[in-house]
Design a protein around this motif. Structure first.
Motif, PDB file in Angstrom:
ATOM      1  N   SER A  64       0.854  -1.177   0.000  1.00 18.94           N
ATOM      2  CA  SER A  64       0.000   0.000   0.000  1.00 18.94           C
ATOM      3  C   SER A  64       0.896   1.235   0.000  1.00 18.94           C
ATOM      4  N   ILE A  65       0.715   2.090  -0.989  1.00 15.49           N
ATOM      5  CA  ILE A  65       1.562   3.275  -1.137  1.00 15.49           C
ATOM      6  C   ILE A  65       1.150   4.334  -0.127  1.00 15.49           C
ATOM      7  N   VAL A  66       2.112   4.731   0.714  1.00 18.03           N
ATOM      8  CA  VAL A  66       1.892   5.761   1.725  1.00 18.03           C
ATOM      9  C   VAL A  66       2.314   7.119   1.173  1.00 18.03           C
ATOM     10  N   GLU A  67       3.425   7.123   0.436  1.00 21.47           N
ATOM     11  CA  GLU A  67       3.947   8.376  -0.120  1.00 21.47           C
ATOM     12  C   GLU A  67       4.756   8.071  -1.378  1.00 21.47           C
ATOM     13  N   ILE A  68       4.701   8.979  -2.347  1.00 22.02           N
ATOM     14  CA  ILE A  68       5.507   8.869  -3.563  1.00 22.02           C
ATOM     15  C   ILE A  68       6.436  10.079  -3.591  1.00 22.02           C
ATOM     16  N   SER A  69       7.747   9.836  -3.644  1.00 22.42           N
ATOM     17  CA  SER A  69       8.689  10.956  -3.673  1.00 22.42           C
ATOM     18  C   SER A  69       8.653  11.633  -5.046  1.00 22.42           C
ATOM     19  N   THR A  70       8.971  12.904  -5.063  1.00 20.06           N
ATOM     20  CA  THR A  70       8.867  13.684  -6.297  1.00 20.06           C
ATOM     21  C   THR A  70       9.861  13.240  -7.363  1.00 20.06           C
ATOM     22  N   ASP A  71      10.926  12.521  -6.983  1.00 20.71           N
ATOM     23  CA  ASP A  71      11.883  12.059  -7.986  1.00 20.71           C
ATOM     24  C   ASP A  71      11.533  10.679  -8.547  1.00 20.71           C
ATOM     25  N   SER A  72      10.491  10.041  -8.031  1.00 21.87           N
ATOM     26  CA  SER A  72      10.050   8.737  -8.511  1.00 21.87           C
ATOM     27  C   SER A  72       9.335   8.884  -9.854  1.00 21.87           C
ATOM     28  N   GLU A  73       9.503   7.898 -10.720  1.00 22.07           N
ATOM     29  CA  GLU A  73       8.794   7.906 -11.999  1.00 22.07           C
ATOM     30  C   GLU A  73       7.290   7.680 -11.812  1.00 22.07           C
ATOM     31  N   LEU A  74       6.880   7.233 -10.631  1.00 23.27           N
ATOM     32  CA  LEU A  74       5.453   7.073 -10.350  1.00 23.27           C
ATOM     33  C   LEU A  74       4.781   8.417 -10.060  1.00 23.27           C
ATOM     34  N   TYR A  75       5.588   9.398  -9.671  1.00 16.21           N
ATOM     35  CA  TYR A  75       5.059  10.718  -9.321  1.00 16.21           C
ATOM     36  C   TYR A  75       4.447  11.378 -10.561  1.00 16.21           C
ATOM     37  N   GLY A  76       3.260  11.907 -10.403  1.00 22.23           N
ATOM     38  CA  GLY A  76       2.592  12.606 -11.494  1.00 22.23           C
ATOM     39  C   GLY A  76       1.863  11.699 -12.479  1.00 22.23           C
ATOM     40  N   LYS A  77       1.759  10.421 -12.177  1.00 19.44           N
ATOM     41  CA  LYS A  77       1.056   9.486 -13.063  1.00 19.44           C
ATOM     42  C   LYS A  77      -0.379   9.240 -12.618  1.00 19.44           C
TER      43      LYS A  77
END
Length: 175
Positions: free
Chosen positions: A68-81
């Motif tokens: 379960s995703i708690v947080e996505i860091s801004t440098d992750s490729e998942l960010y903004g998807k």
């Protein structure tokens, strides 16, 4: 000759002397990278904070097992998807996630820039999407790589435990 550095040992009444070690070749590579860069160059990460959803929790909540995703860091490729916190990563590279070791083993055997495919279950819409992303370089977040003094300067100062060594006045130690 050092062949390994002991990392853990099992002890009990039924057995003795069962130990686990990191091979000295790996230790040398890691230490050299830490001294040169302040982090282990090439080490990959996904760029999320997560909570494991085990089979018992999944059964109680009606959700799938996974992370379960708690947080996505801004440098992750998942960010903004469009992936929301609370979404659950259910598969990595076609392998169902039963525990966090499933994805951690894949990431540990990868380097930054490698691509992995994730299946992510959106807990709001109850839909699953597939995402292919590149792993990012894990530069760590310790004070070791954020001190004003470089690692070479720190270690070339001499014995860090010597009372005459003023390197402790920097405010942080690289441990």
């Amino acid at each position: 000759q050092v062949i390994g550095i002991t990392t853990s040992k099992l002890s009990g009444s039924d057995y003795e002397g069962v130990g686990f070690a990191v091979p000295s070749v790996n230790v040398t590579e890691i230490v050299d990278s830490l001294i040169k860069n302040g982090y282990v160059k090439g080490r990959a990460k996904l760029g999320i904070t997560y909570t494991a959803v085990d089979s018992i929790s999944a059964e109680q909540t009606g959700m799938p097992t996974g992370l379960s995703i708690v947080e996505i860091s801004t440098d992750s490729e998942l960010y903004g998807k469009g992936i929301k916190t609370g979404s659950i990563i259910t598969e990595v590279n076609g392998e169902k996630i039963i525990s966090s070791t499933t994805i951690l083993d894949i990431i540990d055997s990868s380097t930054s820039g490698d691509e992995i495919t994730l299946k992510i279950y959106d807990t709001n819409t109850k839909e699953t999407g597939e995402y292919t992303i590149k792993l990012i370089e894990d530069k760590g977040t310790s004070s070791y790589n954020t001190t004003e003094k470089s690692s070479e300067e720190f270690f070339n100062d001499g014995n860090i435990f010597d009372e005459d060594n003023d390197s402790s006045s920097e405010g942080t130690l690289p441990f």
